[in-house]
Write an enzyme that holds these catalytic residues in place. Structure first.
Site, PDB file in Angstrom:
ATOM      1  N   GLY A  12       0.773  -1.236   0.000  1.00 22.88           N
ATOM      2  CA  GLY A  12       0.000   0.000   0.000  1.00 22.88           C
ATOM      3  C   GLY A  12       0.803   1.284   0.000  1.00 22.88           C
ATOM      4  CB  SER A  13       4.275   2.212  -0.911  1.00 22.81           C
ATOM      5  OG  SER A  13       4.379   1.872  -2.268  1.00 22.81           O
ATOM      6  CG  ASN A  14       1.591   3.450  -5.661  1.00 18.38           C
ATOM      7  OD1 ASN A  14       1.922   4.480  -6.237  1.00 18.38           O
ATOM      8  ND2 ASN A  14       2.232   2.299  -5.824  1.00 18.38           N
ATOM      9  CG  LEU A  84      -2.062  -8.263  -7.273  1.00 20.23           C
ATOM     10  CD1 LEU A  84      -1.213  -9.334  -6.595  1.00 20.23           C
ATOM     11  CD2 LEU A  84      -1.282  -7.621  -8.412  1.00 20.23           C
ATOM     12  CG  HIS A 103       1.273  -2.025 -15.749  1.00 18.27           C
ATOM     13  ND1 HIS A 103       0.846  -3.250 -15.288  1.00 18.27           N
ATOM     14  CD2 HIS A 103       2.360  -2.282 -16.527  1.00 18.27           C
ATOM     15  CE1 HIS A 103       1.619  -4.201 -15.774  1.00 18.27           C
ATOM     16  NE2 HIS A 103       2.543  -3.642 -16.533  1.00 18.27           N
ATOM     17  CG  ASP A 144      -2.085  -4.450 -17.337  1.00 16.77           C
ATOM     18  OD1 ASP A 144      -2.547  -3.813 -16.375  1.00 16.77           O
ATOM     19  OD2 ASP A 144      -1.318  -5.411 -17.216  1.00 16.77           O
ATOM     20  CD  GLU A 173       4.216   2.319  -9.128  1.00 21.24           C
ATOM     21  OE1 GLU A 173       3.842   1.550 -10.001  1.00 21.24           O
ATOM     22  OE2 GLU A 173       4.350   1.968  -7.945  1.00 21.24           O
TER      23      GLU A 173
HETATM   24  C1  GRF Z   1       2.960  -0.856  -7.778  1.00 19.62           C
HETATM   25  O1  GRF Z   1       4.232  -0.992  -8.311  1.00 19.62           O
HETATM   26  C2  GRF Z   1       1.909  -0.750  -8.870  1.00 19.62           C
HETATM   27  O2  GRF Z   1       2.402  -0.249 -10.062  1.00 19.62           O
HETATM   28  C3  GRF Z   1       1.507  -2.173  -9.086  1.00 19.62           C
HETATM   29  O3  GRF Z   1       1.569  -2.769  -7.807  1.00 19.62           O
HETATM   30  C4  GRF Z   1       2.519  -2.093  -7.001  1.00 19.62           C
HETATM   31  C5  GRF Z   1       1.855  -1.762  -5.695  1.00 19.62           C
HETATM   32  O4  GRF Z   1       2.767  -1.302  -4.741  1.00 19.62           O
HETATM   33  N1  GRF Z   1       0.240  -2.226  -9.787  1.00 19.62           N
HETATM   34  P1  GRF Z   1       2.254  -0.718  -3.354  1.00 19.62           P
HETATM   35  O5  GRF Z   1       1.398  -1.796  -2.700  1.00 19.62           O
HETATM   36  O6  GRF Z   1       1.475   0.528  -3.636  1.00 19.62           O
HETATM   37  O7  GRF Z   1       3.496  -0.450  -2.555  1.00 19.62           O
END
Ligand code: GRF
Length: 188
Positions: A12-14, A84, A103, A144, A173
């Site tokens: 969940g870093s994004n 996913l 992606h 995608d 990202e």
């Molecule tokens: C990211 O690299 C995103 O592009 C892909 O899954 C990863 C998720 O990373 N779809 P995080 O869980 O947000 O750290």
């Protein structure tokens, strides 16, 4: 007020970057975090930030119930941030033009089923690509495949491993995803 719903399966870093970015913006709220994994790191992030979360199973993902539940939040965007599962057709139709995904490569290359996380970076390095990057795109019924909104690039260094490349990609990202969301919400 713009309401965002984030879907994530992993650490969940994004999601964290999006929450942080909008934490000082009174017009944008992360209203709900949805995960398909009980032990996903993103659920702790939701708890730490007092954001409600929801764990879904496959059946629920295909149900009208979930669509109704999410519509109650009146989301401006549904953001897939490392989620996913393929999104069912009924769900895509219910939120047409409002679902976006990130992606970790330059689509249309290195996309499709099975191309996620380290698989992507391993394939990019094995192919001796000189650059990789990120793609933020709309989600349609095909993996995608939806219309591309933004791409950003980074160099693949000859010393890069899948891990170091993943770090460079995450930096892109975390910078571009929140800002692209802001653009989509406010520029129109
Ligand atoms: C990211 O690299 C995103 O592009 C892909 O899954 C990863 C998720 O990373 N779809 P995080 O869980 O947000 O750290």
């Amino acid at each position: 007020m713009h309401s965002l719903i984030i879907f994530a399966s992993g650490r969940g870093s994004n999601a964290q970057a999006i929450i942080d970015y909008f934490s000082t913006d009174n017009d944008v709220e992360v209203a709900l975090i949805v995960s398909n994994k009980k032990d996903a790191g993103v659920l702790q992030i939701a708890a730490d930030n007092n954001i409600p979360s929801l764990i879904i199973g496959r059946d629920e993902f295909n149900s009208i119930d979930l669509i109704e539940k999410l519509k109650a939040y009146k989301p401006s965007l549904i953001v897939l941030a490392g989620f996913l599962w393929k999104v069912p057709e009924g769900f895509v139709k219910a939120f047409a033009g409002k679902i976006i995904n990130i992606h970790p490569a330059l689509l249309p290359s290195y996309g499709g089923k099975g191309m996620y996380g380290h698989h992507v970076h391993e394939a990019v390095i094995a192919a001796k690509e000189k650059e990789s990057g990120i793609t933020i795109h709309y989600v349609d019924e095909v993996y995608d495949n939806g219309r591309i909104i933004v791409q950003a690039r980074c160099t693949v260094k000859y010393v890069d491993t899948p891990d170091t490349l993943a770090q460079s990609i995450h930096k892109l990202e975390h910078f571009f995803f929140p800002r692209t969301i802001e653009y989509l919400l406010k520029a129109n």
